[in-house]
Write an enzyme that holds these catalytic residues in place. Structure first.
Site, short mmCIF file in Angstrom:
data_model
loop_
_atom_site.label_atom_id
_atom_site.label_comp_id
_atom_site.label_asym_id
_atom_site.label_seq_id
_atom_site.Cartn_x
_atom_site.Cartn_y
_atom_site.Cartn_z
N ASN A 77 0.77 -1.14 0.00
CA ASN A 77 0.19 -0.06 0.05
C ASN A 77 0.76 1.20 0.07
O ASN A 77 2.01 1.25 0.67
CB ASN A 77 -1.12 -0.12 1.09
CG ASN A 77 -0.28 0.77 2.47
OD1 ASN A 77 -0.38 1.92 2.56
ND2 ASN A 77 0.14 -0.02 3.23
N LEU A 81 -1.01 9.07 3.37
CA LEU A 81 -1.45 9.79 4.65
C LEU A 81 -2.54 10.79 4.11
O LEU A 81 -2.71 11.75 4.51
CB LEU A 81 -0.41 10.24 5.12
CG LEU A 81 0.98 9.77 5.71
CD1 LEU A 81 1.80 10.67 6.32
CD2 LEU A 81 0.24 8.98 6.96
N CYS A 137 8.10 8.44 8.55
CA CYS A 137 7.60 9.47 7.28
C CYS A 137 9.07 10.30 7.08
O CYS A 137 9.86 10.30 7.70
CB CYS A 137 6.72 10.81 7.92
SG CYS A 137 5.09 10.19 8.55
N THR A 276 -3.71 -5.89 8.17
CA THR A 276 -3.88 -6.74 6.77
C THR A 276 -4.98 -7.87 7.17
O THR A 276 -5.61 -8.31 6.08
CB THR A 276 -2.87 -7.05 6.21
OG1 THR A 276 -1.97 -6.11 5.83
CG2 THR A 276 -3.01 -7.80 4.80
#
Length: 327
Positions: A77, A81, A137, A276
């Site tokens: 994925n 954000l 990030c 998941t």
């Protein structure tokens, strides 16, 4: 707080917070706590806590498609954000959540330390129970290197957030680094109260007919059963550093059933994260909790916390680990 819907032996304390079960729903997989309430038979009460979707200072549209792609035993994925921004989350979304059902944990993301601080400060003045810091990030001021891949930057983010909140801080560690144990040690020194281990591994999928990357962002985070062996090792490594300080771990990465959850707890986790796995089976939590209770029955174990860190490691040392004179 709601009574435990399952077995009282599964109730835990995590960073001083009461969790009715040791199962945590992971950030990005249940939106802002409402995604799975539309699934018939699903109950937030089966989760000890829910991590809300990653939140930044301002609203973000996220990455271009494709954003999600199924891989063998896993999922890539690259959502980017996408979120409405922290003010909207605090003012509009949090008031709609039922804090009597479960604990809610904010996930703080940012591209600068200043953004992490601003978002953390905003959540500090809210009913949120705890704050998870997503240090995977990219730091735009340092050329895009991820905060979580550098122990110095990781510690700086944790210390800066620690200074503006009294709520428990859970640092989400990246596996995409050289020494996760050293990073954990630095984050403990900076003031983290807990860890989430691990975040996704970076991966890619290729369309052979078009000869191009399937994911619009070219690369994405790999999750699901494919990464479980790596996640287990990272949990065990972080546990060795965290346990002496009483720092608990949410073990995550490929948990889809009770056996998976028990493996993480034995390796050193106090709680387990499911992400998941919800895509495989949205109603997996009751089955998972029942399986954990059955394990306690079969092994005569009084409480799930008694299993944490009970992994027996073998004493064998590989020749490549020995000094030259010994080999």
């Amino acid at each position: 707080m709601a009574e435990n819907p399952a077995d009282p032996r599964l109730q835990i304390q995590f960073c001083g917070l009461p969790f009715s079960t040791p199962v945590v729903l992971l950030s990005g997989c249940v939106g802002f706590g409402e995604e799975y309430t539309r699934v018939a038979g699903f109950s937030n009460r089966d989760a000890g806590a829910i991590c809300l979707k990653g939140t930044t200072g301002n609203a973000r549209l996220g990455n271009q498609p494709h954003r999600v792609y199924e891989t063998p035993e896993g999922m890539l994925n690259a959502i980017g954000l996408q979120n409405p921004g922290v003010d909207d989350v605090v003012d509009r979304i949090l008031p709609t959540l039922d804090f009597s059902e479960t604990r809610f944990i904010a996930n703080v993301s940012g591209s600068t330390i200043e953004e992490y601080v601003a978002v953390t400060r905003r959540f500090d003045d809210s009913p949120i129970d705890a704050i998870e810091i997503n240090i995977s990030c990219p730091n735009v001021k340092e050329g895009g290197v991820a905060f979580g891949n550098d122990p110095d930057m990781s510690a700086r983010v944790v210390a800066a957030c620690r200074a503006v909140t009294g709520k428990p801080i859970i640092t989400k560690l990246s596996p995409n680094q050289t020494d996760i144990a050293e990073n954990a040690r630095r984050c403990i020194e900076a003031g983290t109260d807990g860890f989430a281990v691990i975040n996704t591994l970076m991966g890619m999928a290729v369309d052979v007919e078009r000869r191009e990357a399937v994911i619009g962002n070219n690369q994405g985070g790999l999750s699901g059963p494919a990464i479980k062996p790596i996640a287990l090792l990272k949990v065990q490594q972080v546990y060795q550093v965290a346990a002496p300080h009483g720092i608990p771990i949410i073990g995550q990465g490929g948990v889809v059933n009770a056996k998976d959850a028990l493996e993480f707890i034995i390796a050193g986790a106090s709680a387990v994260g499911v992400g998941t796995g919800l895509f495989y089976d949205p109603l997996c939590l009751p089955k998972m909790l029942a399986g954990m209770s059955d394990y306690l029955d079969r092994h005569g174990i009084a409480h799930i916390s008694d299993l944490t860190g009970t992994l027996r490691l073998h004493g064998f040392v590989s020749a490549c680990d020995l000094p030259p004179e010994a080999s």
